[in-house]
Design an enzyme around this catalytic site. Structure first.
Site, mmCIF file in Angstrom:
data_model
loop_
_atom_site.group_PDB
_atom_site.id
_atom_site.type_symbol
_atom_site.label_atom_id
_atom_site.label_comp_id
_atom_site.label_asym_id
_atom_site.label_seq_id
_atom_site.Cartn_x
_atom_site.Cartn_y
_atom_site.Cartn_z
ATOM 1 N NE ARG A 48 -1.025 -13.606 2.025
ATOM 2 C CZ ARG A 48 -0.765 -13.136 0.806
ATOM 3 N NH1 ARG A 48 0.020 -13.815 -0.003
ATOM 4 N NH2 ARG A 48 -1.292 -12.007 0.393
ATOM 5 C CE LYS B 12 -3.507 -10.046 9.468
ATOM 6 N NZ LYS B 12 -3.039 -9.498 8.172
ATOM 7 N NE ARG C 194 0.383 -4.243 4.279
ATOM 8 C CZ ARG C 194 -0.610 -5.030 4.709
ATOM 9 N NH1 ARG C 194 -1.562 -4.524 5.493
ATOM 10 N NH2 ARG C 194 -0.672 -6.298 4.362
ATOM 11 C CG HIS D 87 -1.936 -8.169 0.894
ATOM 12 N ND1 HIS D 87 -2.712 -9.275 1.147
ATOM 13 C CD2 HIS D 87 -2.397 -7.194 1.707
ATOM 14 C CE1 HIS D 87 -3.613 -8.976 2.080
ATOM 15 N NE2 HIS D 87 -3.443 -7.716 2.429
ATOM 16 C CE1 TYR E 101 -19.780 7.217 35.383
ATOM 17 C CE2 TYR E 101 -19.532 5.432 33.793
ATOM 18 C CZ TYR E 101 -19.255 5.994 35.034
ATOM 19 O OH TYR E 101 -18.453 5.323 35.913
ATOM 20 C CB CYS F 100 -19.963 1.649 32.266
ATOM 21 S SG CYS F 100 -21.568 2.382 32.613
ATOM 22 C CG MET F 101 -13.505 0.431 31.806
ATOM 23 S SD MET F 101 -12.261 0.948 32.999
ATOM 24 C CE MET F 101 -12.106 2.682 32.632
ATOM 25 C CG ASP F 102 -15.297 -2.088 34.458
ATOM 26 O OD1 ASP F 102 -14.302 -2.306 33.764
ATOM 27 O OD2 ASP F 102 -15.366 -1.154 35.284
HETATM 28 C C1 LIG Z 1 -3.799 -10.008 7.147
HETATM 29 C C2 LIG Z 1 -3.294 -10.505 5.856
HETATM 30 C C3 LIG Z 1 -3.950 -11.525 5.169
HETATM 31 C C4 LIG Z 1 -5.297 -12.055 5.597
HETATM 32 O O1 LIG Z 1 -6.296 -11.166 5.148
HETATM 33 P P1 LIG Z 1 -7.829 -11.565 5.190
HETATM 34 O O2 LIG Z 1 -8.503 -10.447 4.485
HETATM 35 O O3 LIG Z 1 -8.225 -11.628 6.625
HETATM 36 O O4 LIG Z 1 -7.951 -12.871 4.508
HETATM 37 C C5 LIG Z 1 -3.367 -12.049 4.034
HETATM 38 N N1 LIG Z 1 -2.197 -11.562 3.584
HETATM 39 C C6 LIG Z 1 -1.540 -10.554 4.191
HETATM 40 C C7 LIG Z 1 -0.264 -10.071 3.619
HETATM 41 C C8 LIG Z 1 -2.070 -9.981 5.337
HETATM 42 O O5 LIG Z 1 -1.427 -8.971 5.926
#
Ligand SMILES: *Cc1c(COP(=O)(O)O)cnc(C)c1O
Length: 372
Positions: free
Chosen positions: A222, A40, A139, A168, A267, A313-315
Site C-alpha cells: 500500500r 486518501k 487503531r 498495519h 503583523y 499573513c493569511m493570504d
Molecule cells: C495511510 C495508510 C497507508 C499509507 O501509509 P504511508 O506511510 O503513506 O505509506 C497504508 N495503510 C494504511 C492502513 C493507512 O492508513
C-alpha cells in the site's frame, strides 16, 4: 471552495515523478507483486483524480482511500480497479459501497452480522470485504484469533466477497525493529489460521516497502508517502528507493519595495530591518496551507536562499530579496530552484511536524498545476 486561477501561486504536481516513484517500488519487489496506490486525503494534497489516473498508467493494481466519499469521487471520475476504504464505514452507508464496487474494511463480527441482516432485505451486489487485523497498531481491527475465526465464517456468506485481509505497522519507519518484529509475529499467527487465503493479503505501507521488503506477505504494497517522493521516516532512515519529490509550491512576487533600516514588516511588527534591504511580497499565506509557524524559514529565488520576514499573513507573506528584482519574479517555497531544493521534510523539520502533514495541509485554494 474556489481554487484560485487568477493569481500566480500554485502547487505544481509532477506526474512523471509520481510514475517514476511507483516504478522504483515495482522494480524493488518480486515480479507479480502488487501495488495499491494510497490516494486518501485528496492524494496527500496532490489531487486524487489526476494522481489516480497517473498511477493507473504506471500499472498499480488498485487504490486505497480513507473513507467512502473519497472512493466515490474516484469511481465517479471513471477510475476502475480495486478501491479499498481503509477506515471503518457505518453499516448503513455500506450498501453505497456495494453498489459502486468499493471494498470496505471490517474490524468486528458485529459489523458483519448487522450488514448481513440489512443486506438480506435488499437486492445488492455482494460487498467486497477486507478484514483488518490489529497486530499492534492499536487503531482498528480484530485483536483475537478467536474473533477473527468467527469473522472468517461470517464473511463466507453470499452477501460478502472475502477479498482481503491486512494489518498495519506502527514502527516500520524507525531504526529499532523490536516492535515491528513483534507485530510481524502476531500477523503470522493470524495468517496461520486461514485455510483459504483471500486474493489480497497485505501488510506493507511505504516504510515496509522501503525497509522491510523481505517480510512482505503476498507481495502487496500500500504505497502512500513514498509515491509522493517523501521518505516516511523523515531523516531517520536513508532512502532505499530513488524517490523524486512530486509536489512543489511556487509563487511570483506581487510587490517589491526598498525597506530602510529601522522599518518593520507584517503583523506585530516582529521584524525590523537592521540595514537597508529589498523586500518582496508573495500572494500566498497560511490560508493556502503555508503554515504560520514557518515564520523565519526560507524560500528560494533563482537558486538563492531568502529569509521569510515577519509574520506570515493569511493570504500574503514577505521575503528579503538579495537585490532589487522585478515584480513577477518566481519564488520557490517548496521544490527546486537551480541546484537548491527545499524538501517537504525540510519544511516539516522547521514546523516540528512530518512531511505528511506539510503536504496534506495545503488547502484547495492553492491551484494544483499538473505536469506530465
Ligand atoms: C495511510 C495508510 C497507508 C499509507 O501509509 P504511508 O506511510 O503513506 O505509506 C497504508 N495503510 C494504511 C492502513 C493507512 O492508513
Amino acid at each position: 471552495m474556489i481554487s484560485a486561477q487568477l493569481r500566480d501561486a500554485a502547487m505544481v504536481v509532477d506526474l512523471k515523478a509520481l510514475k517514476h516513484n511507483i516504478k522504483q517500488q515495482q522494480a524493488a519487489l518480486p515480479v507479480n507483486s502488487r501495488i495499491l496506490a494510497v490516494v486518501k486525503a485528496d492524494a496527500y494534497g496532490h489531487g486524487a483524480v489526476p494522481v489516480a489516473n497517473a498511477a493507473k498508467e504506471a500499472g498499480v493494481d488498485g487504490f486505497c482511500v480513507a473513507m467512502l466519499d473519497e472512493g466515490l469521487e474516484l469511481r465517479n471520475a471513471g477510475i476502475d480497479r480495486l478501491m479499498l476504504v481503509l477506515g471503518l464505514t457505518p453499516v448503513h452507508y455500506a450498501p453505497i459501497a456495494a453498489l459502486n464496487d468499493i471494498s470496505l474494511t471490517v474490524g468486528s463480527t458485529s459489523w458483519l452480522k448487522e450488514y448481513a441482516e440489512l443486506a438480506k432485505h435488499e437486492s445488492l451486489p455482494p460487498l467486497k470485504v477486507h478484514l483488518a487485523l490489529d497486530t499492534g497498531m492499536g487503531r482498528i481491527g480484530f485483536q483475537s484469533v478467536k474473533e477473527f475465526k468467527e469473522a472468517l465464517d461470517l464473511v463466507r456468506q453470499p452477501v460478502f466477497v472475502f477479498e482481503g485481509m491486512f494489518t498495519h505497522f506502527a514502527t516500520a519507519d524507525v531504526a529499532d525493529d523490536t516492535y515491528f518484529k513483534r507485530q510481524l509475529q502476531r500477523w503470522q499467527e493470524f495468517l496461520d489460521t486461514v485455510d483459504q487465503k483471500p486474493p489480497y493479503v497485505h501488510m506493507a505501507n511505504s516504510a515496509v516497502g522501503m525497509w522491510h521488503r523481505e517480510t512482505i506477505a503476498a507481495n502487496t504494497v500500500r504505497m502512500g508517502i513514498s509515491m509522493y517522493g517523501c521518505n516516511p521516516s523523515g531523516h531517520e532512515l536513508p532512502d532505499s528507493l530513488d524517490l523524486r519529490p512530486v509536489a512543489s509550491i511556487i509563487a511570483k512576487t506581487t510587490f517589491v519595495k526598498h525597506l530602510k533600516a529601522g522599518e518593520s514588516v507584517s503583523y506585530g511588527a516582529t521584524y525590523t530591518a537592521q540595514n537597508d534591504e529589498w523586500v518582496a511580497t508573495l500572494p500566498i499565506g497560511y490560508a493556502d496551507g503555508y503554515l504560520r509557524r514557518m515564520q523565519g524559514f526560507k524560500v528560494l529565488v533563482d537558486g538563492q536562499e531568502c529569509d521569510i520576514l515577519g509574520r506570515i499573513c493569511m493570504d500574503q507573506m514577505m521575503i528579503r530579496l538579495p537585490e532589487s528584482m522585478s515584480v513577477g519574479t518566481e519564488v520557490v517555497l517548496m521544490g527546486t530552484s537551480k541546484d537548491k531544493t527545499l524538501f517537504a521534510t525540510d519544511l516539516a523539520d522547521y514546523a516540528h511536524t512530518i512531511n505528511y502533514e506539510i503536504l496534506t495541509s495545503i488547502t484547495p485554494r492553492l491551484l494544483r498545476r499538473y505536469q506530465d
